[in-house]
Design a protein around this motif. Sequence first.
Motif, PDB file in Angstrom:
ATOM      1  N   VAL A 132      35.515 -15.585   9.326  1.00  0.00           N
ATOM      2  CA  VAL A 132      34.400 -16.256   8.657  1.00  0.00           C
ATOM      3  C   VAL A 132      33.065 -15.843   9.286  1.00  0.00           C
ATOM      4  CG1 VAL A 132      33.325 -18.505   8.292  1.00  0.00           C
ATOM      5  CG2 VAL A 132      35.725 -18.183   7.767  1.00  0.00           C
ATOM      6  N   ILE A 133      33.058 -15.692  10.597  1.00  0.00           N
ATOM      7  CA  ILE A 133      31.812 -15.228  11.232  1.00  0.00           C
ATOM      8  C   ILE A 133      31.451 -13.832  10.722  1.00  0.00           C
ATOM      9  CG2 ILE A 133      30.723 -14.653  13.435  1.00  0.00           C
ATOM     10  CD1 ILE A 133      32.501 -16.719  14.745  1.00  0.00           C
ATOM     11  N   GLY A 134      32.467 -12.975  10.631  1.00  0.00           N
ATOM     12  CA  GLY A 134      32.213 -11.633  10.100  1.00  0.00           C
ATOM     13  C   GLY A 134      31.764 -11.671   8.655  1.00  0.00           C
ATOM     14  N   GLY A 135      32.321 -12.606   7.890  1.00  0.00           N
ATOM     15  CA  GLY A 135      31.901 -12.741   6.499  1.00  0.00           C
ATOM     16  C   GLY A 135      30.438 -13.126   6.410  1.00  0.00           C
ATOM     17  N   LEU A 136      30.022 -14.004   7.320  1.00  0.00           N
ATOM     18  CA  LEU A 136      28.613 -14.423   7.293  1.00  0.00           C
ATOM     19  C   LEU A 136      27.682 -13.257   7.614  1.00  0.00           C
ATOM     20  CD1 LEU A 136      28.890 -17.939   8.916  1.00  0.00           C
ATOM     21  CD2 LEU A 136      28.502 -17.340   6.519  1.00  0.00           C
ATOM     22  N   THR A 137      28.046 -12.441   8.615  1.00  0.00           N
ATOM     23  CA  THR A 137      27.179 -11.282   8.866  1.00  0.00           C
ATOM     24  C   THR A 137      27.277 -10.293   7.715  1.00  0.00           C
ATOM     25  OG1 THR A 137      28.911 -10.264  10.188  1.00  0.00           O
ATOM     26  CG2 THR A 137      27.196 -11.439  11.381  1.00  0.00           C
ATOM     27  N   GLY A 138      28.421 -10.277   7.021  1.00  0.00           N
ATOM     28  CA  GLY A 138      28.555  -9.420   5.843  1.00  0.00           C
ATOM     29  C   GLY A 138      27.541  -9.800   4.789  1.00  0.00           C
ATOM     30  N   VAL A 139      27.433 -11.108   4.536  1.00  0.00           N
ATOM     31  CA  VAL A 139      26.457 -11.570   3.557  1.00  0.00           C
ATOM     32  C   VAL A 139      25.043 -11.180   3.998  1.00  0.00           C
ATOM     33  CG1 VAL A 139      25.506 -13.636   2.510  1.00  0.00           C
ATOM     34  CG2 VAL A 139      27.944 -13.442   2.843  1.00  0.00           C
ATOM     35  N   MET A 140      24.825 -11.170   5.301  1.00  0.00           N
ATOM     36  CA  MET A 140      23.495 -10.784   5.782  1.00  0.00           C
ATOM     37  C   MET A 140      23.214  -9.304   5.519  1.00  0.00           C
ATOM     38  SD  MET A 140      23.721 -12.946   9.299  1.00  0.00           S
ATOM     39  CE  MET A 140      22.238 -12.434  10.110  1.00  0.00           C
ATOM     40  N   VAL A 141      24.152  -8.448   5.933  1.00  0.00           N
ATOM     41  CA  VAL A 141      23.881  -7.020   5.726  1.00  0.00           C
ATOM     42  C   VAL A 141      23.962  -6.607   4.263  1.00  0.00           C
ATOM     43  CG1 VAL A 141      24.383  -6.057   7.992  1.00  0.00           C
ATOM     44  CG2 VAL A 141      26.254  -6.462   6.403  1.00  0.00           C
ATOM     45  N   ALA A 142      24.502  -7.475   3.418  1.00  0.00           N
ATOM     46  CA  ALA A 142      24.521  -7.145   1.999  1.00  0.00           C
ATOM     47  C   ALA A 142      23.157  -7.389   1.365  1.00  0.00           C
ATOM     48  CB  ALA A 142      25.592  -7.954   1.283  1.00  0.00           C
ATOM     49  N   LEU A 143      22.247  -7.974   2.106  1.00  0.00           N
ATOM     50  CA  LEU A 143      20.878  -8.150   1.604  1.00  0.00           C
ATOM     51  C   LEU A 143      20.067  -6.938   2.024  1.00  0.00           C
ATOM     52  CD1 LEU A 143      20.520 -11.885   2.557  1.00  0.00           C
ATOM     53  CD2 LEU A 143      20.819 -10.918   0.271  1.00  0.00           C
ATOM     54  N   VAL A 144      19.513  -6.258   1.032  1.00  0.00           N
ATOM     55  CA  VAL A 144      18.909  -4.949   1.298  1.00  0.00           C
ATOM     56  C   VAL A 144      17.876  -4.982   2.434  1.00  0.00           C
ATOM     57  CG1 VAL A 144      17.670  -3.032   0.261  1.00  0.00           C
ATOM     58  CG2 VAL A 144      19.401  -4.251  -1.050  1.00  0.00           C
ATOM     59  N   PRO A 145      16.906  -5.878   2.403  1.00  0.00           N
ATOM     60  CA  PRO A 145      15.882  -5.803   3.447  1.00  0.00           C
ATOM     61  C   PRO A 145      16.456  -6.029   4.845  1.00  0.00           C
ATOM     62  CG  PRO A 145      15.272  -7.363   1.732  1.00  0.00           C
ATOM     63  CD  PRO A 145      16.670  -6.961   1.460  1.00  0.00           C
ATOM     64  N   PHE A 146      17.418  -6.926   4.937  1.00  0.00           N
ATOM     65  CA  PHE A 146      18.030  -7.129   6.250  1.00  0.00           C
ATOM     66  C   PHE A 146      18.757  -5.867   6.691  1.00  0.00           C
ATOM     67  CE2 PHE A 146      21.264  -8.266   9.271  1.00  0.00           C
ATOM     68  CZ  PHE A 146      20.603  -9.140  10.124  1.00  0.00           C
ATOM     69  N   ASP A 147      19.458  -5.262   5.737  1.00  0.00           N
ATOM     70  CA  ASP A 147      20.247  -4.090   6.106  1.00  0.00           C
ATOM     71  C   ASP A 147      19.369  -2.930   6.565  1.00  0.00           C
ATOM     72  OD1 ASP A 147      22.920  -2.849   6.271  1.00  0.00           O
ATOM     73  OD2 ASP A 147      22.056  -1.450   4.843  1.00  0.00           O
ATOM     74  N   TRP A 148      18.172  -2.825   5.998  1.00  0.00           N
ATOM     75  CA  TRP A 148      17.287  -1.748   6.440  1.00  0.00           C
ATOM     76  C   TRP A 148      17.035  -1.856   7.947  1.00  0.00           C
ATOM     77  CZ3 TRP A 148      13.359  -2.027   1.797  1.00  0.00           C
ATOM     78  CH2 TRP A 148      13.922  -1.370   0.695  1.00  0.00           C
ATOM     79  N   GLN A 149      17.059  -3.084   8.438  1.00  0.00           N
ATOM     80  CA  GLN A 149      16.882  -3.256   9.881  1.00  0.00           C
ATOM     81  C   GLN A 149      18.191  -3.024  10.640  1.00  0.00           C
ATOM     82  OE1 GLN A 149      13.834  -3.765  11.116  1.00  0.00           O
ATOM     83  NE2 GLN A 149      13.194  -3.629   8.974  1.00  0.00           N
ATOM     84  N   ALA A 150      19.276  -3.524  10.063  1.00  0.00           N
ATOM     85  CA  ALA A 150      20.515  -3.562  10.844  1.00  0.00           C
ATOM     86  C   ALA A 150      21.371  -2.312  10.691  1.00  0.00           C
ATOM     87  CB  ALA A 150      21.340  -4.781  10.433  1.00  0.00           C
ATOM     88  N   HIS A 151      21.116  -1.545   9.644  1.00  0.00           N
ATOM     89  CA  HIS A 151      21.980  -0.403   9.355  1.00  0.00           C
ATOM     90  C   HIS A 151      22.073   0.545  10.551  1.00  0.00           C
ATOM     91  CE1 HIS A 151      24.094   2.647   7.198  1.00  0.00           C
ATOM     92  NE2 HIS A 151      23.146   3.537   7.412  1.00  0.00           N
ATOM     93  N   ASP A 152      23.293   1.035  10.766  1.00  0.00           N
ATOM     94  CA  ASP A 152      23.527   1.992  11.853  1.00  0.00           C
ATOM     95  C   ASP A 152      23.179   1.455  13.238  1.00  0.00           C
ATOM     96  OD1 ASP A 152      24.949   4.141  11.140  1.00  0.00           O
ATOM     97  OD2 ASP A 152      23.251   5.380  10.529  1.00  0.00           O
ATOM     98  N   THR A 153      23.209   0.139  13.375  1.00  0.00           N
ATOM     99  CA  THR A 153      23.068  -0.413  14.718  1.00  0.00           C
ATOM    100  C   THR A 153      24.374  -1.110  15.094  1.00  0.00           C
ATOM    101  OG1 THR A 153      22.399  -2.616  14.069  1.00  0.00           O
ATOM    102  CG2 THR A 153      20.653  -0.967  14.241  1.00  0.00           C
ATOM    103  N   TYR A 154      24.407  -1.599  16.307  1.00  0.00           N
ATOM    104  CA  TYR A 154      25.604  -2.311  16.744  1.00  0.00           C
ATOM    105  C   TYR A 154      25.837  -3.603  15.985  1.00  0.00           C
ATOM    106  CZ  TYR A 154      27.856   0.587  20.016  1.00  0.00           C
ATOM    107  OH  TYR A 154      28.605   1.604  20.528  1.00  0.00           O
ATOM    108  N   PHE A 155      24.836  -4.061  15.241  1.00  0.00           N
ATOM    109  CA  PHE A 155      25.052  -5.251  14.415  1.00  0.00           C
ATOM    110  C   PHE A 155      26.182  -4.983  13.416  1.00  0.00           C
ATOM    111  CE2 PHE A 155      24.264  -8.387  11.146  1.00  0.00           C
ATOM    112  CZ  PHE A 155      23.935  -9.495  11.892  1.00  0.00           C
TER     113      PHE A 155
END
Lengths: 127, 836
Positions: B373-396
């Motif tokens: 469930v914790i992973g699912g929550l971060t999944g929902v976060m990275v599925a949001l484009v603006p957030f992903d622009w920050q998190a993509h290709d990082t350890y997040f």
Amino acid sequence: MKHLLPPEIESLWTLFTAPVVWAAHFVVCYAAVAIYCEKAAVWDVDFGNVRTALGIFTLLALAMIVLSAYLAWRQWGFGAGDPPHDGATDQDRKRFQGFATLLLSGLSFVAVVYVAIPLIFIAGCQQ
Amino acid sequence: MTTALGEFSPDERAAQEERLRKAWETPKGWRYWTSVNNSQIGLWYGVTAFGFMLFAGVLALLVRLQLAVPNNDLLTADFFNQAFTLHGTVMMFLFAVPIFEAIAIFLLPSMLGARELPFPRLSAFGFWSFLLGGVFVCGSIFFNSAPSTGWFMYPPLATSKEYSGIGADIWLLGLSFIEVASIAAAVEIIVGIMKCRAPGMRINMMPMFAWYLLIVAGMILFAFPPLIAGDILFEMERMFGWPFFDAERGGDPLLWQHLFWIFGHPEVYIIFLPAIALMAMIVPTFSQRPIVGYSWIVLAAVGTGFLSFGLWVHHMFTTGLPQISLAFFSAASEAVVIPTGVQIFVFIATMLAGRVIFSVPMLFGAGGLVVFVIGGLTGVMVALVPFDWQAHDTYFVVAHLHYVLIGGMLFPIIAGIYYYFPFFSGKKLSDAWGKAAFWLMFVGFNIAFFPMHFSGLRGMPRRVFTYPGDVGWDWFNLISTIGAFIFATGVLTVVVDIFRPKTKLNDLNPWRSGTLEWTNNPDESWGMRSVPIISSRYPLWDQPGLQRDIEAGRYYLPDAQSGRRETLVTSVLDAEPIQCLRVGGTSYVTIVAALALGGVFIALTFHWWITTIVCAVITLMAILYWLWTGTAEIPPTPEMDVGLGKSLPIYVSGPASVGWWAMFITMVGDGTAFASLMFGYFFYWTIHDDFTAGLNGPGVFWPSVAIALFIVSWGLMLAARHLNRGDKIAGARLALIFSLAASLGGSVAGLLGPYVYDMQPTTHVYPAIVWIIVIWAVVHAVVGCIMQLYCLARSFAGIMTARYDQDIVNVTLYWHFLTITAVVSFGVVGLFPLVR
Ligand code: HEM
Ligand SMILES: [Cu+2]
């Protein structure tokens, strides 16, 4: 109205009707926009037209899903029995199929709406 | 149902058991390895996959050691690259997917009440392919030549001969080989679930596991072929310089990303759903009640299965696609959370409604869900484009994917191992060890991966082999490394527990489960002693005396008088018995075929062309021998007494037969690969103003001739089937020969198009994609011709007749697909340049 509807089909595949409609809608939206955004310069079509066309297509898809939901509801006996439908009878098997199809129609409906939302809020390719 | 059950005296029973034991006997000595029985294959498959997991785990520990402190020089940069690439590759391709194929092959027959899956030799073939391919891929790191460009192999890095050596070829060819095995398993699983259930097990009574696996196998069918198509393009570029992903010559690296992630995202659900399926077996047992919301689970499984195909671009949010496209995928990614949530709520509801026993499997299951469930929550976060622009290709992202994979897959697997251990060994793993292992793993996991959210948000990129000390990443990394070792200790505890000596239980069903597999005696290789009639979702709870009656042989197929391995085939919806299927027994041919096919792929990697051809010929011979001796055998009597006063046919053909379904399903997968190639064609069309770059096309004439000939060939094939059915054997043979000639003619015409217009595939992507499509169609035609020759030979040998016509019916089915492939291929390459 009732006699216009197709007769009940005895098959596993009807279960997948609504999700298939979702998939078709998704592919069409994605492909239309992807092609449009690459070819807009060449073709001279306004994005508004694409939006309208996809909007109409969305309504069609939703209508298909509603139809599938209605058929499923009928297969479920219009809610005559409650789940779990776990009896060893034809009737329970049918009702189970109807109920599961109905649920899937609901999910597909929501998913089509989700996918259509960007068409409302984004007015161009924004590349 | 009120069928009168069979009644046998103790002597009769003993004689029956003797015959059954003989028919299902596991070979002894070194011949043991020629076994094809689902219990052996499933076990070997599972153990091998688990072994690969441990190997990849060691690589991960090396990676973590290197990253423990800043500016570390424990590993070289190149070895680090190989280690993390191989880690990801092995975990995804050699552990996560195969372990479920293993579990499915192992459990499904018993769960469904079948003796065997319909194609045991195909499972064996899949296993040997997997073993060989896996060893090949893993072994490469000992020669310092493992793939090193990340588990998703992005070009241009991975297509460059300078930056990625033979490792890339090993990845492409080794994994293509394994993908073949996965598709084989998918065919087996789908046909098994649809057609081999115990009588009475209607679709509203299938065990949850079967529902999930049915969906997952379907997903494999649509997800793996795009990757195979991508692999083909990729290998053509690396081997022969066809510029599919080379932007300078009109190619586009993004096409690979599309094909990879069209596979890659469904893949993560292909991994996750079977794990949930295990939970769906475990939770009811320990809640001591049926699952709440059976239909809702079906909704969730089917819904996730579909939606997961609409998410792939969320891995490509930073590639500069139009934002409106990104938004579609973002929306679909948020939508998939709904069915995922439903599954979890179903479990919670079941637990609330029952009386929960907190055993070790439940502990792993519940702990896994929390992590997931914790992973699912971060999944929902990275599925949001603006957030992903920050998190993509990082350890997040690394944190996200490990939370979902370890919580959603590894923990449930361990739960499954604890739960099913008594099923396959008659012994129980230890509660104390299990609890210790759980807490080590749970705590270790969170210590290792939770800090990665922070190092990621602080900007630490993935896949760097070291980092400076003054940017605030060091403490997080050190903690992660410590956690990783605690976690590894937990895994080791499980391994030790598995190998510790244990005493035999005198109880087939120690957990008091309700599902059918627990009636099986692990000491007998026949699976079901007799095939029961099912009238409940939890037959062991609801059908009193079931166990006794099964063991007393009072149901179907209590005997093996023919000395052959037999199982029942039932109808799809209501599971009414329709056939007594004789399945293949022990054989070498599967090993030979798998080794030879492996030889083809390995030889290709090193460009040993002659060896490739030799191995390909051996493969073909082995497969033909296998089919000739092992399929569509004419039975001595058309019907067989299966017990309870019922007689069933032994030989059926057409859609009623399992072989027809296998062909159909394989061709659906094949069609998906073809569609992926066509996607490539149109992809190049969209991205270029003139996708032909002013170069010659194949013209209209030759493609049109090809289409015409292929349609003629199809008509003749239909005629051949029809004539054969009407016992006009000579006419049928003639039609076959003409059909063969027409499709060969069509192939030549198809090749002539690009040939006479001198299309040079290395100059630009346009000729390259045209050639690849044409070659695809022609290869299918040639394979078809081999099938026709096979039918002719069967006909002349008198083993394909009007009544026994499986072969020609299945080949006709192939011909439908071939015709579509040919018409679309030649139609598009010939006509599309005109209408664009
Ligand atoms: C709640 C549903 C989920 C959503 C919305 C989601 C979303 C995402 C997104 C947007 C990324 C890309 C991040 C980036 O590279 O910038 C990603 C990566 C990933 N996800 Fe998920 N995810 C979900 C569930 C899962 C599940 C269930 C699994 C596997 C069991 C999974 C496995 C992965 C993996 C392996 C990657 C990394 C691939 C790579 O870049 O190497 N995800 N996820
Ligand atoms: Cu994804």
